[in-house]
Scaffold this motif. Structure first.
Motif, PDB file in Angstrom:
ATOM      1  N   GLU A  48       0.825  -1.203   0.000  1.00 43.23           N
ATOM      2  CA  GLU A  48       0.000   0.000   0.000  1.00 43.23           C
ATOM      3  C   GLU A  48       0.866   1.262   0.000  1.00 43.23           C
ATOM      4  O   GLU A  48       0.594   2.218  -0.745  1.00 43.23           O
ATOM      5  CB  GLU A  48      -0.920   0.021   1.230  1.00 43.23           C
ATOM      6  CG  GLU A  48      -2.068  -0.956   1.182  1.00 43.23           C
ATOM      7  CD  GLU A  48      -2.902  -0.891   2.449  1.00 43.23           C
ATOM      8  OE1 GLU A  48      -2.743   0.095   3.221  1.00 43.23           O
ATOM      9  OE2 GLU A  48      -3.702  -1.814   2.686  1.00 43.23           O
ATOM     10  N   LEU A  52       0.891   3.970  -2.996  1.00 44.28           N
ATOM     11  CA  LEU A  52       0.481   5.337  -2.678  1.00 44.28           C
ATOM     12  C   LEU A  52       1.586   6.329  -2.982  1.00 44.28           C
ATOM     13  O   LEU A  52       1.338   7.414  -3.540  1.00 44.28           O
ATOM     14  CB  LEU A  52       0.064   5.421  -1.207  1.00 44.28           C
ATOM     15  CG  LEU A  52      -0.480   6.768  -0.724  1.00 44.28           C
ATOM     16  CD1 LEU A  52      -1.720   7.171  -1.515  1.00 44.28           C
ATOM     17  CD2 LEU A  52      -0.796   6.720   0.772  1.00 44.28           C
ATOM     18  N   SER A  82      -5.886  10.726  -1.434  1.00 43.95           N
ATOM     19  CA  SER A  82      -5.913  10.252  -0.046  1.00 43.95           C
ATOM     20  C   SER A  82      -7.311   9.768   0.343  1.00 43.95           C
ATOM     21  O   SER A  82      -7.453   8.777   1.072  1.00 43.95           O
ATOM     22  CB  SER A  82      -5.444  11.353   0.904  1.00 43.95           C
ATOM     23  OG  SER A  82      -6.239  12.516   0.752  1.00 43.95           O
ATOM     24  N   TYR A  85      -7.786   6.359  -1.188  1.00 44.28           N
ATOM     25  CA  TYR A  85      -6.991   5.356  -0.462  1.00 44.28           C
ATOM     26  C   TYR A  85      -7.667   4.973   0.854  1.00 44.28           C
ATOM     27  O   TYR A  85      -7.799   3.782   1.188  1.00 44.28           O
ATOM     28  CB  TYR A  85      -5.593   5.912  -0.189  1.00 44.28           C
ATOM     29  CG  TYR A  85      -4.809   5.081   0.801  1.00 44.28           C
ATOM     30  CD1 TYR A  85      -4.351   3.804   0.474  1.00 44.28           C
ATOM     31  CD2 TYR A  85      -4.549   5.551   2.083  1.00 44.28           C
ATOM     32  CE1 TYR A  85      -3.661   3.027   1.380  1.00 44.28           C
ATOM     33  CE2 TYR A  85      -3.852   4.787   3.002  1.00 44.28           C
ATOM     34  CZ  TYR A  85      -3.407   3.525   2.649  1.00 44.28           C
ATOM     35  OH  TYR A  85      -2.726   2.761   3.560  1.00 44.28           O
ATOM     36  N   CYS A  89      -8.908   1.172   1.588  1.00 43.11           N
ATOM     37  CA  CYS A  89      -8.039   0.365   2.458  1.00 43.11           C
ATOM     38  C   CYS A  89      -8.366   0.450   3.939  1.00 43.11           C
ATOM     39  O   CYS A  89      -7.962  -0.434   4.704  1.00 43.11           O
ATOM     40  CB  CYS A  89      -6.580   0.778   2.245  1.00 43.11           C
ATOM     41  SG  CYS A  89      -5.997   0.514   0.556  1.00 43.11           S
TER      42      CYS A  89
END
Length: 449
Positions: A48, A52, A82, A85, A89
């Motif tokens: 991750e 990212l 962001s 994400y 996640c």
């Protein structure tokens, strides 16, 4: 175009810029997963982070435009990346994700701006080049402690989040974006303007940090209040049970005394062969048998106790209660939770019927049903009402009483306890009846049938 390419070249080979993006990616990963990674998730978390970081770098170097426009677009793109994400996640619930994203995003933009302002002032008054980059990186590193700070507030425990606190954080986000846009116009004109902007960013950052703590404190206070209300309800039920038990014992003493006298009198009539008088006396006794000893027996001792307490309350108010009950003798639920659910439903029903009777409406009644339905325990409480609509508020119903701070927790307690056992609660109106339905999972984790 040449100026844009030069800016891109300087940014791409700026070590401080790389460090900033690494810190930025790490901070979002820490917020999403925490600081301690178990072996089974370590590879996923590292993946991750790399993805990212690559996305942020790609977005950062993908803009070939003057610096002023770049900062505005970068802030917007960073917010979108962001948010995506965290949405994909993070294991936070939806409301917690919004709160965490708003707080983290506002903090990052503030600290980024503060790092830029202090870096500029360092170049103006101390030294350009390395010193500027070092100062910028040091300030940027504070983003990671902020991520841990926000992670410490577990909003997943609370479903009721104050809208005022969330609005304050959203206002902070908007203010930062506006301030950032203004900064791009005035950047480098005068160091005094930079100092003013620095103070503004710092104040907004403090507001965000304090707001998230205040939101958590309010959520915790609300949850504690609901828990105390449930505990108060349980203690009141126990007190009422003790009073009812003492009253029943007194009734039994009186009945026992009366029976002794009756037996003695019947024995005299029998010995004296006064059979007609004895038959007449039997009829009088049968007609005057005490009706107060009505008792509900549904098959479960705990629910028997709770419902008989509520039955005594309803009888005192002359409110008829119908019931359809078939309950397993053993249930995988806490006794306190069962007491809170049934007591709140019945007390609300009795209170509504009492209010209607005081207004002159004699046609009131309550019906309670409890029985298994597939893998759930079904609880339905229905009572007469004069309400025309329900005012839903957060997870429950808004109280009709004047003091909302001290009332209105009953329906929310029922919803919270139903969700605790993988169930749900629903409130509705139909044909002048208020209907509360609750489902509790009989195969929940706390026990199995």
């Amino acid at each position: 175009m040449e100026e844009s390419l030069q800016y891109f070249y300087n940014k791409f080979f700026d070590a401080a810029w790389v460090i900033q993006l690494v810190v930025l990616a790490l901070s979002w990963v820490f917020l999403c997963n925490g600081g301690v990674w178990k072996k089974e998730i370590r590879f996923r978390v590292c993946l991750e982070f790399l993805i990212l970081l690559a996305v942020l770098m790609g977005c950062n170097v993908g803009f070939f435009m003057p610096r002023h426009a770049f900062i505005i677009i970068w802030n917007v793109v960073h917010g979108i990346v962001s948010a995506i994400y965290l949405r994909i996640c993070s294991k936070f619930n939806s409301k917690a994700k919004i709160v965490m994203w708003c707080s983290m995003y506002a903090s990052i933009i503030c600290l980024s701006a503060i790092a830029g302002q202090i870096s500029f002032l360092t170049g103006e008054f101390l030294s350009k080049g390395l010193a500027e980059g070092v100062i910028r990186c040091i300030i940027y590193l504070f983003i990671i402690p902020v991520a841990f700070y926000l992670r410490a507030f577990n909003f997943d425990e609370y479903e009721d989040m104050p809208n005022s606190g969330l609005a304050l954080i959203l206002l902070s986000d908007f203010s930062i974006l506006v301030l950032s846009s203004v900064e791009t116009i005035w950047f480098g004109i005068d160091y005094r303007i930079e100092i003013c902007l620095l103070a503004s960013y710092f104040c907004i950052f403090i507001i965000v940090v304090v707001a998230i703590y205040a939101m958590y404190a309010m959520c915790k206070e609300k949850a504690d209040t609901i828990a105390l209300q449930a505990e108060k309800q349980r203690l009141l039920s126990e007190r009422e049970l003790a009073i009812m038990t003492e009253s029943n014992l007194e009734d039994l003493r009186c009945i026992r005394h009366d029976l002794k006298n009756q037996y003695a009198y019947m024995q005299i009539l029998l010995k004296e062969t006064r059979y007609e008088e004895l038959q007449h006396y039997f009829q009088q006794v049968a007609e005057n048998l005490p009706f107060q000893l009505s008792y509900i027996d549904c098959g479960n001792q705990i629910i028997n106790t709770i419902l008989n307490i509520e039955l005594v309350k309803a009888n005192k108010e002359l409110i008829p209660v119908e019931h359809q009950l078939l309950v397993p003798p053993v249930l995988p639920f806490s006794e306190d939770d069962l007491c809170a659910i049934i007591t709140n439903l019945m007390d609300n029903a009795i209170e509504e019927c009492r209010r209607l009777r005081l207004e002159g409406n004699e046609n009131t009644g309550i019906r309670i049903e409890i029985y298994p339905q597939k893998s759930y325990l079904y609880i339905m409480c229905r009572n007469t009402t004069s309400r025309k609509q329900l005012n839903h508020w957060r997870s429950g119903l808004r109280t009709t009483k004047k003091d909302e701070l001290l009332h209105g927790f009953g329906t929310r307690i029922v919803v919270r306890l139903a969700e605790k056992y993988n169930g749900c609660a629903e409130y509705s109106l139909k044909d002048g009846q208020f209907i509360a339905k609750v489902l509790l999972d009989l195969m929940n984790e706390e026990g199995n049938l």
